[in-house]
Design a protein around this motif. Structure first.
Motif, PDB file in Angstrom:
ATOM      1  N   THR A   1      37.152  41.537  40.954  1.00 29.51           N
ATOM      2  CA  THR A   1      36.515  42.052  42.235  1.00 29.51           C
ATOM      3  C   THR A   1      36.098  41.079  42.878  1.00 29.51           C
ATOM      4  O   THR A   1      35.592  39.708  42.875  1.00 29.51           O
ATOM      5  CB  THR A   1      35.208  42.773  41.686  1.00 29.51           C
TER       6      THR A   1
ATOM      7  N   ASN B   1      44.341  40.411  48.101  1.00 33.16           N
ATOM      8  CA  ASN B   1      43.828  40.069  46.726  1.00 33.16           C
ATOM      9  C   ASN B   1      44.161  39.154  45.871  1.00 33.16           C
ATOM     10  O   ASN B   1      44.268  37.941  46.395  1.00 33.16           O
ATOM     11  CB  ASN B   1      44.641  41.818  46.335  1.00 33.16           C
TER      12      ASN B   1
ATOM     13  N   LYS C   1      40.279  42.105  35.504  1.00 30.42           N
ATOM     14  CA  LYS C   1      40.874  42.469  36.455  1.00 30.42           C
ATOM     15  C   LYS C   1      39.485  41.694  37.469  1.00 30.42           C
ATOM     16  O   LYS C   1      38.235  42.337  36.980  1.00 30.42           O
ATOM     17  CB  LYS C   1      41.282  43.677  36.722  1.00 30.42           C
TER      18      LYS C   1
ATOM     19  N   SER D   1      43.301  41.768  41.095  1.00 29.11           N
ATOM     20  CA  SER D   1      41.944  42.545  41.929  1.00 29.11           C
ATOM     21  C   SER D   1      42.292  43.555  43.047  1.00 29.11           C
ATOM     22  O   SER D   1      43.819  43.545  43.476  1.00 29.11           O
ATOM     23  CB  SER D   1      41.048  41.753  42.995  1.00 29.11           C
ATOM     24  N   ASP D   2      41.570  44.445  43.090  1.00 25.48           N
ATOM     25  CA  ASP D   2      41.799  45.649  44.357  1.00 25.48           C
ATOM     26  C   ASP D   2      41.787  44.905  45.812  1.00 25.48           C
ATOM     27  O   ASP D   2      41.503  43.956  45.945  1.00 25.48           O
ATOM     28  CB  ASP D   2      40.643  46.334  44.294  1.00 25.48           C
TER      29      ASP D   2
ATOM     30  N   THR E   1      35.375  39.492  47.117  1.00 28.14           N
ATOM     31  CA  THR E   1      34.426  39.733  47.437  1.00 28.14           C
ATOM     32  C   THR E   1      34.279  39.103  49.286  1.00 28.14           C
ATOM     33  O   THR E   1      35.437  38.037  48.893  1.00 28.14           O
ATOM     34  CB  THR E   1      32.990  39.996  47.436  1.00 28.14           C
TER      35      THR E   1
END
Length: 409
Positions: free
Chosen positions: A138, A189, A136, A203-204, A140
């Motif tokens: 992240t 995301n 998963k 991703s979150d 940015t």
């Protein structure tokens, strides 16, 4: 099975006499035991996928006909797997982030209760290949707050931790892109896809918030404190007019109390032969000076409200806050604020000040001084001043001093 009855009686070899009765003996012949076969098609799936049913191609047979099956994963017995068919557990297909495909081999064994009491391996093996799948990611963002109508860059990372891996694709819903994209305010995301075509989990979500920005050359958000709107950058003089600096963390010209001019240099400690050390006795500032059109200097009470909203000192280059020069963040978000996209705060640089006698530059990078719009008395004007240890929104100072200007409306 086939049963045959045989009879036995005793005979005396000397007298040749036989027993009066005979005993019946039944012999049962069982067919040869065949452990059967399973489908050997196999399956390849992405980690986290759904394993397929492994079906029985040929049932076990022979022996006494009381058949018991057992299943094995890579040669190890699988508990409670005793049916003719078997579906691998989802745990077997869980995330594989290794550098190669994970292969799991399933086999079936069978036995009966008489002829083959030890399980015998049947024909066929089912190979389940679990493809590597990116972890998963992240996502940015270059900034979490952007000026309305402007963009910031969002990006997904390399497939970290895996050598010699080239990602096949990236995906952010609604965006056609490679790995990065310039986006306006919204929620985003994304996923990363492996060379084998397997997608990571999403991703979150990252939320980019739109903010009203200062304008006039300063693409930094304003701060609202009560009914007062604070500019995101100091005033500076260029092109024959007072405008906003491009950044909040930069030194800008100093101005003396209500002495309209182009301002005094923001840097350099030299004294000035033409420095005007006389005091302006005007109670307030000439309309518009030294702010861009539509803006003005703050009242002392507005400095008080700004101070009360919250303030934190940050040294130059403070890690995670990105201010190029020392100064203070003000506002409800001061404790977590950072550049280049402050949220619920503004940054005031510690520009120092110029002395009232000769314009000598003092305390740059260790203190900040900002004129208010009204005087304390005919010789002194209100100002906000601060150092690394304090913030004073109600100080009063000699009017000939050169202070910075942060405007409001």
């Amino acid at each position: 099975s086939t049963s045959t009855t045989y009879y036995a009686q005793a005979r005396n070899t000397g007298t040749q006499c036989t027993s009066a009765s005979r005993t019946a003996v039944v012999a049962t012949m069982y067919p040869s035991f065949n452990p059967g076969a399973i489908a050997a098609t196999g399956q390849t799936l992405c980690a986290g996928g759904t394993p397929a049913l492994i079906s029985s191609a040929t049932a076990a047979s022979g022996g006494d006909g009381v058949i018991t099956y057992s299943w094995y994963k890579n040669g190890t017995l699988i508990a409670d797997a005793t049916a003719a068919n078997y579906t691998p557990s989802t745990a077997d297909a869980a995330a594989n982030t290794a550098t190669s495909t994970l292969t799991i081999t399933y086999t079936r064994r069978a036995k009966d209760n008489t002829c083959n009491t030890t399980p015998v391996v049947g024909t066929g093996a089912w190979n389940m290949g679990v493809l590597r799948t990116p972890p998963k990611p992240t996502i940015t963002a270059g900034a979490l707050t952007v000026c309305s109508g402007t963009t910031t860059t969002i990006s997904l990372p390399d497939w970290y931790g895996l050598p010699n891996v080239n990602e096949k694709n990236y995906h952010i819903p609604g965006i056609v892109w490679a790995r990065t994209a310039n986006v306006v305010a919204g929620t985003y995301n994304g996923q990363v896809q492996s060379p084998e075509g397997c997608w990571s989990a999403y991703s979150d979500v990252v939320t980019i918030t739109a903010a009203t920005c200062t304008g006039g050359g300063c693409n930094y958000p304003v701060l609202q404190v009560g009914t007062t709107t604070w500019a995101g950058c100091n005033s500076t003089y260029t092109g024959g007019a007072w405008v906003f600096a491009a950044r909040p963390d930069t030194y800008t010209p100093f101005v003396q109390w209500n002495k309209p001019s182009t301002g005094w240099p923001a840097t350099g400690s030299s004294t000035y032969s033409n420095w005007t050390s006389g005091t302006s006795t005007s109670a307030s500032w000439t309309n518009g000076f030294p702010c861009p059109a539509g803006w003005r200097l703050p009242a002392q009470a507005e400095f008080e409200a700004l101070h009360n909203a919250g303030t934190v000192w940050r040294a130059a280059g403070a890690s995670g806050y990105n201010n190029a020069v020392a100064g203070r963040f003000y506002g409800s978000g001061a404790g977590t604020c950072s550049l280049p996209a402050p949220s619920n705060c503004i940054f005031l640089p510690a520009s120092g000040y110029r002395a009232n006698i000769d314009g000598t530059l003092r305390n740059q990078d260790s203190a900040g001084s900002y004129w208010a719009s009204a005087q304390y008395d005919s010789a002194y004007g209100y100002a906000l001043t601060f150092t690394s240890s304090l913030s004073d929104p109600a100080g009063n100072f000699n009017k000939p001093r050169g202070f910075s200007a942060r405007c409001v409306k």
